[in-house]
Write a protein that holds these residues in place. Structure first.
Motif, PDB file in Angstrom:
ATOM      1  N   THR A  93      47.336  43.101  72.787  1.00 38.53           N
ATOM      2  CA  THR A  93      47.353  41.749  73.335  1.00 38.53           C
ATOM      3  C   THR A  93      47.444  40.722  72.206  1.00 38.53           C
ATOM      4  OG1 THR A  93      46.189  40.225  74.803  1.00 38.53           O
ATOM      5  CG2 THR A  93      44.809  41.684  73.460  1.00 38.53           C
ATOM      6  N   MET A  94      47.021  39.498  72.446  1.00 36.33           N
ATOM      7  CA  MET A  94      47.134  38.441  71.453  1.00 36.33           C
ATOM      8  C   MET A  94      45.793  38.225  70.772  1.00 36.33           C
ATOM      9  SD  MET A  94      49.357  35.701  73.697  1.00 36.33           S
ATOM     10  CE  MET A  94      49.937  34.689  72.313  1.00 36.33           C
ATOM     11  N   ALA A  95      45.835  37.871  69.493  1.00 37.66           N
ATOM     12  CA  ALA A  95      44.608  37.562  68.754  1.00 37.66           C
ATOM     13  C   ALA A  95      43.903  36.366  69.387  1.00 37.66           C
ATOM     14  CB  ALA A  95      44.938  37.261  67.288  1.00 37.66           C
ATOM     15  N   LEU A  96      44.689  35.392  69.852  1.00 37.23           N
ATOM     16  CA  LEU A  96      44.098  34.202  70.464  1.00 37.23           C
ATOM     17  C   LEU A  96      43.369  34.572  71.755  1.00 37.23           C
ATOM     18  CD1 LEU A  96      43.620  31.182  70.582  1.00 37.23           C
ATOM     19  CD2 LEU A  96      45.934  30.879  71.473  1.00 37.23           C
TER      20      LEU A  96
ATOM     21  N   GLY B 275      40.195  36.319  70.833  1.00 39.76           N
ATOM     22  CA  GLY B 275      39.220  35.362  70.299  1.00 39.76           C
ATOM     23  C   GLY B 275      38.552  34.555  71.400  1.00 39.76           C
ATOM     24  N   ILE B 276      39.340  34.126  72.371  1.00 44.72           N
ATOM     25  CA  ILE B 276      38.781  33.381  73.507  1.00 44.72           C
ATOM     26  C   ILE B 276      37.857  34.295  74.310  1.00 44.72           C
ATOM     27  CG2 ILE B 276      39.375  32.299  75.715  1.00 44.72           C
ATOM     28  CD1 ILE B 276      41.933  31.210  74.306  1.00 44.72           C
TER      29      ILE B 276
ATOM     30  N   ALA C 231      34.537  34.713  72.494  1.00 43.56           N
ATOM     31  CA  ALA C 231      33.724  33.491  72.623  1.00 43.56           C
ATOM     32  C   ALA C 231      33.082  33.417  74.001  1.00 43.56           C
ATOM     33  CB  ALA C 231      34.592  32.253  72.371  1.00 43.56           C
ATOM     34  N   LEU C 232      33.847  33.765  75.010  1.00 39.82           N
ATOM     35  CA  LEU C 232      33.343  33.704  76.386  1.00 39.82           C
ATOM     36  C   LEU C 232      32.227  34.730  76.606  1.00 39.82           C
ATOM     37  CD1 LEU C 232      35.470  33.171  79.545  1.00 39.82           C
ATOM     38  CD2 LEU C 232      33.714  34.933  79.558  1.00 39.82           C
TER      39      LEU C 232
ATOM     40  N   LEU D 291      43.271  33.160  81.867  1.00 40.06           N
ATOM     41  CA  LEU D 291      43.249  32.792  80.444  1.00 40.06           C
ATOM     42  C   LEU D 291      42.936  33.974  79.526  1.00 40.06           C
ATOM     43  CD1 LEU D 291      43.296  30.442  78.336  1.00 40.06           C
ATOM     44  CD2 LEU D 291      40.822  30.268  78.682  1.00 40.06           C
TER      45      LEU D 291
ATOM     46  N   LEU E 101      30.882  27.086  74.824  1.00 43.09           N
ATOM     47  CA  LEU E 101      32.111  27.804  75.179  1.00 43.09           C
ATOM     48  C   LEU E 101      33.332  27.063  74.645  1.00 43.09           C
ATOM     49  CD1 LEU E 101      33.575  30.069  76.591  1.00 43.09           C
ATOM     50  CD2 LEU E 101      33.290  28.869  78.766  1.00 43.09           C
TER      51      LEU E 101
ATOM     52  N   GLY F 198      33.476  27.579  70.949  1.00 37.08           N
ATOM     53  CA  GLY F 198      33.900  28.958  70.647  1.00 37.08           C
ATOM     54  C   GLY F 198      35.403  29.134  70.806  1.00 37.08           C
ATOM     55  N   ILE F 199      35.940  28.571  71.866  1.00 42.96           N
ATOM     56  CA  ILE F 199      37.384  28.639  72.095  1.00 42.96           C
ATOM     57  C   ILE F 199      38.112  27.872  70.995  1.00 42.96           C
ATOM     58  CG2 ILE F 199      39.238  27.893  73.645  1.00 42.96           C
ATOM     59  CD1 ILE F 199      37.296  28.518  76.001  1.00 42.96           C
TER      60      ILE F 199
ATOM     61  N   ALA G 206      38.147  29.914  67.781  1.00 41.04           N
ATOM     62  CA  ALA G 206      39.107  31.031  67.896  1.00 41.04           C
ATOM     63  C   ALA G 206      40.533  30.518  67.710  1.00 41.04           C
ATOM     64  CB  ALA G 206      38.954  31.714  69.253  1.00 41.04           C
TER      65      ALA G 206
ATOM     66  N   THR H  57      42.976  31.427  64.519  1.00 42.92           N
ATOM     67  CA  THR H  57      44.223  32.134  64.819  1.00 42.92           C
ATOM     68  C   THR H  57      45.431  31.384  64.261  1.00 42.92           C
ATOM     69  OG1 THR H  57      43.239  33.022  66.854  1.00 42.92           O
ATOM     70  CG2 THR H  57      45.641  33.098  66.681  1.00 42.92           C
TER      71      THR H  57
ATOM     72  N   GLU I 137      55.069  38.079  66.809  1.00 42.75           N
ATOM     73  CA  GLU I 137      53.670  37.984  67.245  1.00 42.75           C
ATOM     74  C   GLU I 137      53.027  36.695  66.728  1.00 42.75           C
ATOM     75  OE1 GLU I 137      52.278  40.388  69.261  1.00 42.75           O
ATOM     76  OE2 GLU I 137      54.183  41.498  69.245  1.00 42.75           O
TER      77      GLU I 137
ATOM     78  N   GLU J 226      51.566  33.575  68.925  1.00 38.58           N
ATOM     79  CA  GLU J 226      50.193  33.054  68.824  1.00 38.58           C
ATOM     80  C   GLU J 226      50.214  31.537  68.626  1.00 38.58           C
ATOM     81  OE1 GLU J 226      47.478  34.890  69.165  1.00 38.58           O
ATOM     82  OE2 GLU J 226      48.040  36.949  68.650  1.00 38.58           O
TER      83      GLU J 226
ATOM     84  N   TRP K 186      51.512  29.623  71.840  1.00 42.21           N
ATOM     85  CA  TRP K 186      50.539  29.567  72.937  1.00 42.21           C
ATOM     86  C   TRP K 186      49.348  28.682  72.535  1.00 42.21           C
ATOM     87  CZ3 TRP K 186      50.022  28.978  77.598  1.00 42.21           C
ATOM     88  CH2 TRP K 186      48.972  29.454  78.384  1.00 42.21           C
TER      89      TRP K 186
END
Lengths: 394, 394
Positions: free
Chosen positions: A210-213, A216-217, A220-221, A256, B213, B216-217, B220, B224, B240, B244, B247
């Motif tokens: 998947t994506m690093a972003l 990361g989200i 955090a969640l 998301l 939250l 944190g987002i 991230a 990234t 990739e 990133e 998005w």
């Protein structure tokens, strides 16, 4: 990573006293008659229902009500709602409650314009082509139905619990006041937190890069929800923690945390759906009860992904083989579940499941052996039975 | 935390060859005639414009084109678009390009149904009440206009660069194929990355307590983008990394990283807008040039917040006073900018700004002394001049 579609059309009003804006939000939908759909007496006792009704009346919006939705919402109630909406000419459904109420509202909304039985969608026989508009005033942080494209309904005949996904049923708006969740009993609060965690974990373990972003989200969640679940154990009316959990609930299931990972695994959800259909357990608690067993069963397919989970979510330093790090992460997750009094086995869920019942659960979950579930590792009927057996807990 | 509204109605199709779906997406808008709005020759040379036109023609959708949008898009081009749309009966605007093209398309869309001069919205004299629907095929990851509620236009007379925000102008859909950004020159790529970072940093430094939250987002996203900006310095066609960044560009400006923090600071953006209006510099590079000076100037208002930035984003261990940790974070950010050849002063931007010009910049940015900017610390005309002077770089 995979191509993806991201669609989150739900307008969110979040914060203290947000429910007072309900009338305004419904007015913007230009509808003629609203069905207010709700659950048990708590919406009445708390005064929320009266407040929402007053908010609609004030804006001159005609409305009627239908209560009585139960956890694991029933098809019979959905049918009652469909009949009522047709008879009364309802053209907008306002759910006031948690995931069960919103899911029931979505099912009614799908059923009204459909000539056949709405269960056709949930049984996979038909694809919906129309849906009445739905809005939500959320009272429980858990299911994420207020921003998701899915709903789950239980058909009493055969104890069948099935989900259906369609972009058509996404809520037009969601009113979210964390204050409304402050009086929830602890078990329901924690069960909700598990559900929220699992909506992201199902996506994290989708089985494709998947994506690093997105990762990361997701991290955090997960960290925020675990931290706040522990706070709410001690301070159930902590507004900030309630708010974090409520917003996490929506973001965890609106798509998301799945961007680039092609949908997610969802095996734990499918396994729990059968438990919920048979024993009527709290959804989140049921998820906690089966997740560790699912994780250990599928781990060999990709230990690195579980090791990444351990490292990123729990800060576990990699040591030994990836499998060892992975197992430490699974144990950390289960330790969290125990710390908030959530079960890590079916027995701890209060259910003694027999070998015969395990076979029935696996039969139903595999559609009598005709389907597999999951993407991290596709599971057939025997796999399902093996996981239920591991999760049994004796 | 503050109450908030979250509104992200833009349907996103993300991934390889996504632009081939443009015709389908426009078809779902049920419009009669489409204006394809684009920038320079690159959309023509790359074949993208022809591909998009073919996609519309294939679906039987009538369309015409208007190119020639430049960076820091001009009011005169917007007016040309408004006149053309009215003459031709256009009812949908499809932007094919980056933020400048989308912003220009939004301004046209706001202007067509408005009897007065569209600049009235940007000058703050009027509030928009209607807007033609807009869609986007994105070719540059930077401005986030594809999911944002804002647009920025430059009026040639007086070199005025002004932004306007309205929920009405959010794109109906956004087509995002990271492949389309692989041929961007490095300076533009890095400038885009700075813009993306800054959309989240403006919100991070909103000056009010926010949600864990959201923080944190934000962290991230920032981590990234910085990681991928460095990758793209070496491997500009790394799919990739392009994905990133692309998005992240959308999530950075659609509202997600501002939930609970009431809007954000936006001083750096305002200060840069004046630079952009006077010197026509690349927006992201302009932001990099002023941010460090803004940060050091406002730091005393809340050193803890800057220390949190240092710790969470860069993993800097707190040591000494919060101010010391905070300064280390600002230096780390500037070190990142330098590592990707972005400026940290106006001089490095290629502009020698005189004291007289600084006064003009501050006059314009403060609307002749009649407004302050920012929320972390509100800045008046003298503050603005002081920051420009700090950022001058000699």
């Amino acid at each position: 990573m995979e191509n993806f579609t991201y669609n989150t059309p739900t307008l969110v009003r979040f914060g203290r006293d947000a429910e007072s804006e309900t009338g305004d939000l419904v007015l913007q939908q230009h509808c003629k008659k609203v069905l207010i759909h709700y659950g048990g007496n708590s919406a009445v006792r708390s005064g929320l229902l009266a407040k929402v009704e007053a908010s609609l009346t004030e804006k001159g919006i005609e409305h009627l009500s239908l209560g009585g939705v139960v956890p694991n919402p029933r098809l019979s109630k959905v049918q009652e709602g469909i009949d009522l909406c047709r008879k009364e000419g309802v053209d907008f459904i306002l759910a006031v409650g948690g995931g069960s109420v919103i899911d029931s509202a979505k099912a009614i909304a799908l059923g009204v314009p459909y000539a056949g039985n709405v269960w056709d969608f949930y049984s996979g026989q038909e694809t919906a082509k129309a849906c009445l508009p739905v809005g939500a005033v959320l009272t429980i942080a858990a299911a994420g139905s207020e921003m998701s494209n899915s709903s789950v309904i239980t058909k009493e005949e055969g104890d069948l619990k099935r989900g259906y996904r369609t972009e058509l049923c996404r809520c037009r708006f969601a009113v979210m006041n964390p204050q409304l969740t402050c009086t929830l009993p602890d078990y329901q609060t924690q069960s909700g937190c598990v559900d929220i965690l699992m909506h992201t974990m199902e996506r994290f373990f989708g089985g494709v890069p998947t994506m690093a972003l997105t990762d990361g989200i997701a991290v955090a969640l997960l960290q925020t929800v675990m931290k706040c679940a522990k706070i709410l154990k001690q301070e159930p009316d902590n507004y900030e923690a309630r708010a974090e959990v409520m917003w996490a609930g929506s973001l965890s299931h609106n798509g998301l945390t799945g961007c680039g990972s092609d949908g997610g695994d969802w095996s734990s959800h499918q396994l729990e759906h059968e438990l919920g259909g048979m024993f009527d357990v709290a959804h989140g608690a049921g998820l906690a009860a089966v997740w560790g067993s699912w994780a250990r069963y599928v781990l060999p397919s990709d230990p690195q992904r579980f090791a990444a989970f351990a490292t990123q979510v729990f800060g576990i330093a990699p040591s030994g083989t990836p499998t060892e790090t992975a197992l430490a992460g699974i144990e950390a997750m289960e330790a969290f579940y125990r710390s908030v009094d959530m079960p890590t086995s079916i027995k701890e869920l209060g259910v003694e499941v027999s070998e015969e019942q395990i076979q029935i659960l696996a039969d139903k979950c595999s559609f009598q052996g005709s389907r597999t579930i999951g993407t991290f590792r596709p599971l057939n009927r025997d796999d399902m039975a093996a996981i239920y057996r591991m999760a049994k807990g004796d």
